[in-house]
Each structure stands twice: as C-alpha cells, then as structure tokens.
Design a protein around this motif. Structure first.
Motif, PDB file in Angstrom:
ATOM      1  N   THR A 277     -20.688  10.763 113.219  1.00  0.00           N
ATOM      2  CA  THR A 277     -19.987  12.046 113.212  1.00  0.00           C
ATOM      3  C   THR A 277     -20.953  13.222 113.241  1.00  0.00           C
ATOM      4  OG1 THR A 277     -18.194  11.052 111.912  1.00  0.00           O
ATOM      5  CG2 THR A 277     -18.302  13.463 111.980  1.00  0.00           C
ATOM      6  N   HIS A 278     -20.727  14.149 114.148  1.00  0.00           N
ATOM      7  CA  HIS A 278     -21.430  15.428 114.177  1.00  0.00           C
ATOM      8  C   HIS A 278     -20.466  16.456 113.580  1.00  0.00           C
ATOM      9  CE1 HIS A 278     -23.988  13.192 116.843  1.00  0.00           C
ATOM     10  NE2 HIS A 278     -24.763  14.236 117.094  1.00  0.00           N
ATOM     11  N   TYR A 279     -20.727  16.845 112.347  1.00  0.00           N
ATOM     12  CA  TYR A 279     -19.767  17.664 111.612  1.00  0.00           C
ATOM     13  C   TYR A 279     -20.303  19.077 111.361  1.00  0.00           C
ATOM     14  CZ  TYR A 279     -15.978  18.815 108.424  1.00  0.00           C
ATOM     15  OH  TYR A 279     -14.880  19.393 107.864  1.00  0.00           O
TER      16      TYR A 279
ATOM     17  N   SER B 273     -27.925  13.391 107.942  1.00  0.00           N
ATOM     18  CA  SER B 273     -28.970  14.412 107.970  1.00  0.00           C
ATOM     19  C   SER B 273     -28.902  15.290 106.720  1.00  0.00           C
ATOM     20  CB  SER B 273     -28.832  15.278 109.229  1.00  0.00           C
ATOM     21  OG  SER B 273     -27.585  15.963 109.241  1.00  0.00           O
ATOM     22  N   TYR B 274     -27.719  15.380 106.105  1.00  0.00           N
ATOM     23  CA  TYR B 274     -27.553  16.152 104.871  1.00  0.00           C
ATOM     24  C   TYR B 274     -28.444  15.600 103.768  1.00  0.00           C
ATOM     25  CZ  TYR B 274     -25.150  18.789 101.194  1.00  0.00           C
ATOM     26  OH  TYR B 274     -24.866  19.651 100.158  1.00  0.00           O
ATOM     27  N   ASP B 275     -28.650  14.275 103.760  1.00  0.00           N
ATOM     28  CA  ASP B 275     -29.485  13.650 102.737  1.00  0.00           C
ATOM     29  C   ASP B 275     -30.940  14.098 102.849  1.00  0.00           C
ATOM     30  OD1 ASP B 275     -27.253  12.152 101.885  1.00  0.00           O
ATOM     31  OD2 ASP B 275     -27.639  10.638 103.418  1.00  0.00           O
ATOM     32  N   ILE B 276     -31.348  14.476 104.043  1.00  0.00           N
ATOM     33  CA  ILE B 276     -32.723  14.936 104.274  1.00  0.00           C
ATOM     34  C   ILE B 276     -32.812  16.451 104.157  1.00  0.00           C
ATOM     35  CG2 ILE B 276     -34.643  14.966 105.912  1.00  0.00           C
ATOM     36  CD1 ILE B 276     -33.903  12.171 104.885  1.00  0.00           C
TER      37      ILE B 276
ATOM     38  N   PHE C  23     -23.966  18.675 109.801  1.00  0.00           N
ATOM     39  CA  PHE C  23     -24.762  17.471 109.549  1.00  0.00           C
ATOM     40  C   PHE C  23     -24.267  16.326 110.425  1.00  0.00           C
ATOM     41  CE2 PHE C  23     -21.324  17.926 106.534  1.00  0.00           C
ATOM     42  CZ  PHE C  23     -20.693  16.695 106.560  1.00  0.00           C
ATOM     43  N   VAL C  24     -25.057  15.241 110.478  1.00  0.00           N
ATOM     44  CA  VAL C  24     -24.792  14.105 111.363  1.00  0.00           C
ATOM     45  C   VAL C  24     -24.953  12.805 110.579  1.00  0.00           C
ATOM     46  CG1 VAL C  24     -25.458  12.925 113.497  1.00  0.00           C
ATOM     47  CG2 VAL C  24     -25.652  15.426 113.330  1.00  0.00           C
ATOM     48  N   GLY C  25     -24.108  11.824 110.878  1.00  0.00           N
ATOM     49  CA  GLY C  25     -24.201  10.512 110.252  1.00  0.00           C
ATOM     50  C   GLY C  25     -25.031   9.542 111.064  1.00  0.00           C
TER      51      GLY C  25
END
Length: 284
Positions: free
Chosen positions: A186-188, A266-269, A275-277
């Motif tokens: 997902t590109h959110y 990408s949120y985790d980084i 953000f992207v999964g």
C-alpha cells in the motif's frame, strides 16, 4: 558485451561495492533467520524502495534463496504497469551492478519471445526501472555466476501464462531456476492520493493490519489471480502483475506455499503521514 548501466546506483543504493557489501552484512545480521531443514525455497517476493527503506528485506529474501546448488538463471518479474501495458523483456546483453555485470539468459529470452509479444529493451533503449534493478546487486553478490531474465508483466491473466511458460521453457532447455517477484504494498497518504482512513495512527494501523494483510495472505496462498484482483480493488500492491506472474512461475516450479519472512513500512524507518508497506515472502 552490451551492458545496461546501473541507473539508480549512487542514489537509491550505494555505487561502491564495499558499501554495498557492508549493507548486505548488516541486513543479514539484523533480520530473521531462514534456516528451515525441511524447506527448500525456490523463489520470493521482494520490495523495491531505496535500500534505506526496504533493502534489508529484499537482501534477506534473496540470501535465503541461496542453496548448495546455485541456479543457472534467476527469472525476475517487476515493473510498474497497468492492465493495458505491454510486456517488457531484456533479451540479450548484461545489466551492470556494483559487483559486476549480470548476463541475460538470451536463449531463454529468445524462446519466450517466439510465443509472446514483448517490448524489447536494450543496453541503450530502456525505461529506468527500480523494481528490478534494486535487486540486482543482491543477486550478483549471492549468485555471482547465474544469469538473469528480467521481465515486466502487467496485472492481467495473460501474464500468469507467461510466467508459467518461462519456467516450462527453462526446464526444456535444462535450466535450474529460481524466481523473484518485485512489488511494494500500500502507498498511503497525500503523496499518493490514497487516504481512505484519513491520517494518523488509525490509518497506519489499517494499512498494516488490514489492507496490506489482505494481499499478503493471497500471496502466501499462492493464488495468483486473487493477488491481481485484490491489488486492483484495494490498491495494496503496486506491481501485482509481477507478484502474480512470479507466483504462477513458482507453482510451475513445484512450490505450493509461501512463508512470510519480514513485514515493515517506510513509517518504521522515517515516520510520515505518507508511507509504503513492504513484505518479504519465501516460497517452497
């Protein structure tokens, strides 16, 4: 030999081989082990963002595919395409990496082109493509003598047949193969024009626990058609044609189940409202 340059080298990933090797060692050391005595992994799904975001996932999946016997050819499916897009192939030559060139399996490519229509890319005529290129340094590092067959296939049923035939032809000409499919999830957020759950923690949780989970489950089940349908309906895989074609090829290779190795976003980084999964899956 006609060599396609490494377009994203020095930006999306290091251009220096020593820096690439350092990254690889860190990625292996900081990700889950994949030593399963009862499983022989023949392929995987990998993400393709810049290495800082998802490189360790892609690296570990490709590392886990390395067995005692190295493959002749690695078929890698990628490209950001829509259902009306053409098929893409690199038919001859080589693709550069910081560790050296990866030769294209021209025999397998030629035979596949006899049966299906492709836009043929060359060392000088091509569209820059991160989905495949970002995997190539890992492939060259772990499989230094293997050839590659880069394929870009759109999200439609015919692509599944191409994936299947690639393996059948490979077997006919005596190739040992592994299969890699490249897709992010997902590109959110506002950057991607996709905000069905607004912004904030609820949106992040929905992506992680609901939207990405839907397509990951279809991949693990190895339901290639459902992967495409799911992605088209819920925007949770940017290269569903690549992932589904890889799954179709892996079924022909004898796999019937997937194993989820790593999931992150990408949120985790770098926390952000957009953000992207990413997921790493192995098949056996």
């Amino acid at each position: 030999m006609k060599i396609r340059k490494a377009y994203f080298s020095g930006s999306w990933y290091p251009s220096d081989p020593e820096e690439c090797e350092k990254f690889i060692h860190r990625a292996i050391a900081t990700t889950p082990e994949c030593n399963f005595k009862d499983r022989v992994f023949l392929g995987g799904i990998v993400p393709h963002a810049g290495w800082v975001f998802s490189g360790r996932i892609a690296c570990k999946v490709i590392h886990c595919l390395k067995g005692e016997d190295l493959p002749d050819t690695i078929i890698i499916f990628g490209r950001h395409l829509h259902p009306q897009s053409p098929n893409f192939i690199m038919k001859e030559g080589a693709w550069d990496t910081p560790f050296g060139e990866l030769k294209v399996d021209s025999v397998l490519a030629e035979e596949l082109c006899k049966e299906f229509s492709f836009n043929i890319e060359t060392h000088i005529s091509y569209e820059p493509d991160n989905t495949i290129e970002l995997q190539l340094p890992f492939i060259k590092y772990f499989f230094p003598n293997s050839m590659i067959l880069p394929l870009g296939l759109p999200p439609k049923k015919e692509s599944l047949e191409i994936g299947k035939r690639a393996v059948q032809i490979g077997k006919e000409i005596g190739r040992d193969m592994i299969i890699i499919g490249s897709t992010d999830l997902t590109h959110y957020g506002y950057n991607y024009g996709f905000i069905p759950k607004g912004v904030g923690e609820e949106a992040l949780r929905w992506v992680k626990e609901v939207n990405d989970r839907r397509v990951i489950e279809r991949m693990i089940e190895m339901d290639a058609e459902a992967v495409i349908e799911e992605a088209m309906e819920n925007q949770n895989a940017c290269c569903s044609g690549a992932a589904a074609s890889a799954i179709s090829a892996l079924r022909e290779l004898g796999c019937n189940k997937g194993y989820e190795l790593i999931y992150s976003t990408s949120y985790d980084i770098r926390p952000d409202s957009s953000f992207v999964g990413y997921v790493g899956i192995l098949f056996y």
